[in-house]
Design an enzyme around this catalytic site. Structure first.
Site, PDB file in Angstrom:
ATOM      1  N   ARG A   1    -107.125  33.678   7.009  1.00 22.24           N
ATOM      2  CA  ARG A   1    -107.537  32.444   7.675  1.00 22.24           C
ATOM      3  C   ARG A   1    -106.952  32.238   9.071  1.00 22.24           C
ATOM      4  NH1 ARG A   1    -110.193  29.501   3.825  1.00 22.24           N
ATOM      5  NH2 ARG A   1    -109.765  30.079   1.663  1.00 22.24           N
TER       6      ARG A   1
ATOM      7  N   GLN B   1    -101.538  38.949  -4.805  1.00 25.24           N
ATOM      8  CA  GLN B   1    -102.885  38.481  -4.489  1.00 25.24           C
ATOM      9  C   GLN B   1    -103.666  39.543  -3.725  1.00 25.24           C
ATOM     10  OE1 GLN B   1    -102.988  34.093  -3.121  1.00 25.24           O
ATOM     11  NE2 GLN B   1    -100.944  34.783  -2.575  1.00 25.24           N
TER      12      GLN B   1
ATOM     13  N   ASP C   1    -105.762  45.330  -1.564  1.00 20.03           N
ATOM     14  CA  ASP C   1    -105.850  46.544  -0.751  1.00 20.03           C
ATOM     15  C   ASP C   1    -105.281  47.792  -1.421  1.00 20.03           C
ATOM     16  OD1 ASP C   1    -102.968  46.264  -0.381  1.00 20.03           O
ATOM     17  OD2 ASP C   1    -103.423  44.786   1.168  1.00 20.03           O
TER      18      ASP C   1
ATOM     19  N   HIS D   1    -105.915  39.509  -8.155  1.00 17.58           N
ATOM     20  CA  HIS D   1    -107.305  39.348  -7.711  1.00 17.58           C
ATOM     21  C   HIS D   1    -108.077  40.663  -7.714  1.00 17.58           C
ATOM     22  CE1 HIS D   1    -105.941  35.478  -5.483  1.00 17.58           C
ATOM     23  NE2 HIS D   1    -106.423  35.185  -6.674  1.00 17.58           N
TER      24      HIS D   1
ATOM     25  N   THR E   1     -96.983  34.662   1.638  1.00 17.59           N
ATOM     26  CA  THR E   1     -98.111  33.836   1.198  1.00 17.59           C
ATOM     27  C   THR E   1     -97.797  32.367   1.428  1.00 17.59           C
ATOM     28  OG1 THR E   1     -99.437  33.117  -0.709  1.00 17.59           O
ATOM     29  CG2 THR E   1     -97.218  33.909  -1.176  1.00 17.59           C
ATOM     30  N   SER E   2     -98.819  31.619   1.810  1.00 19.30           N
ATOM     31  CA  SER E   2     -98.660  30.175   1.988  1.00 19.30           C
ATOM     32  C   SER E   2     -98.611  29.460   0.649  1.00 19.30           C
ATOM     33  CB  SER E   2     -99.799  29.612   2.833  1.00 19.30           C
ATOM     34  OG  SER E   2    -101.041  29.857   2.190  1.00 19.30           O
TER      35      SER E   2
ATOM     36  N   ASN F   1     -91.495  33.698   4.270  1.00 25.08           N
ATOM     37  CA  ASN F   1     -92.791  33.493   4.912  1.00 25.08           C
ATOM     38  C   ASN F   1     -92.581  32.964   6.320  1.00 25.08           C
ATOM     39  OD1 ASN F   1     -95.688  33.702   4.393  1.00 25.08           O
ATOM     40  ND2 ASN F   1     -95.756  31.493   4.728  1.00 25.08           N
TER      41      ASN F   1
END
Length: 235
Positions: free
Chosen positions: A32, A95, A98, A113, A180-181, A204
């Site tokens: 994002r 998450q 890749d 995921h 990660t947020s 982070n």
């Protein structure tokens, strides 16, 4: 940092929770940010949805192949250090889709995921190579639509993955949230399964959506893991 390194040394069962900030140092964009995977795309959540795959497979294929696949990417120091710690005494719940954690040799990875390179034909269920998928999203054998085994918008996390992830959290005596947020659900809900006395550290660049009890090291994850590596080498 000294407190974190001491906690890592003392821990017997570490569970890591990681996100896109781990793989950006391998040349894979986050989602994002201004230069992320979603940048410039109209309604990227729809493009990466089960509905789009079903109704518009060509549009889905173009989006994922042009924006999400980086086959030349290689694991960085963060992947490597997490892999070493997991293989010694831990588990990773990531998450990221890749596959770089497994490339780094991590033998204890839960891909929350899924994995972009785990491809299969929806018609016959046969596994398909990335090389074939990169050429065409139609299965050469039966013309079925090929898809990556990742969780799309509109799909649920497999119950087996949820159970394994929750168990990894419950068994841990140290939790590390990295890159990660912590705003994506149900991933961010996993910490509810931790034991009350289990400390949580987060690494982070930005503040994260987590309880006040989480000890945040607000810095680049690569810099922090360079310090962790040095600290562990002195033990």
């Amino acid at each position: 940092m000294n407190e974190l390194i001491a906690a890592i040394k003392q821990a017997q069962r570490i569970t890591f929770l990681t996100g896109a900030g781990v793989s950006t140092h391998s040349g894979i964009p986050d989602y994002r940010s201004k230069t992320g995977l979603y940048a410039g795309a109209a309604n990227p959540e729809y493009l990466l949805s089960h509905e789009n795959l079903t109704q518009h497979p060509q549009a889905f294929y173009e989006f994922v192949t042009k924006r999400m696949y980086f086959p030349a990417a290689r694991p960085n120091l963060i992947h490597q250090e997490i892999a070493a710690l997991c293989n010694e005494k831990g588990t990773l719940v990531t998450q990221n889709v890749d596959g770089l954690d497994k490339q780094a040799g991590n033998q204890h990875v839960i891909e929350f995921h899924g994995n972009l390179y785990d491809l299969y034909c929806q018609k016959c269920g046969q596994a398909v190579s990335y090389e074939d998928f990169a050429q065409d999203y139609h299965h050469q054998i039966d013309g079925g639509i090929i898809r990556p085994h990742i969780v799309l918008y509109g799909e649920s996390i497999a119950s087996e993955i949820l159970m394994k992830s929750a168990q990894a959290i419950a068994n841990a005596d140290l939790l590390l949230i990295v890159g990660t947020s912590f705003r994506v659900y149900p991933f961010a809900q996993l910490i509810q399964y931790r034991q009350a006395e289990t400390p949580i550290y987060a690494i982070n660049r930005e503040s994260i959506a987590a309880p006040a009890s989480v000890r945040l090291i607000q810095d680049d994850a690569l810099t922090v893991f360079e310090e962790i590596r040095k600290g562990l080498e002195t033990c």
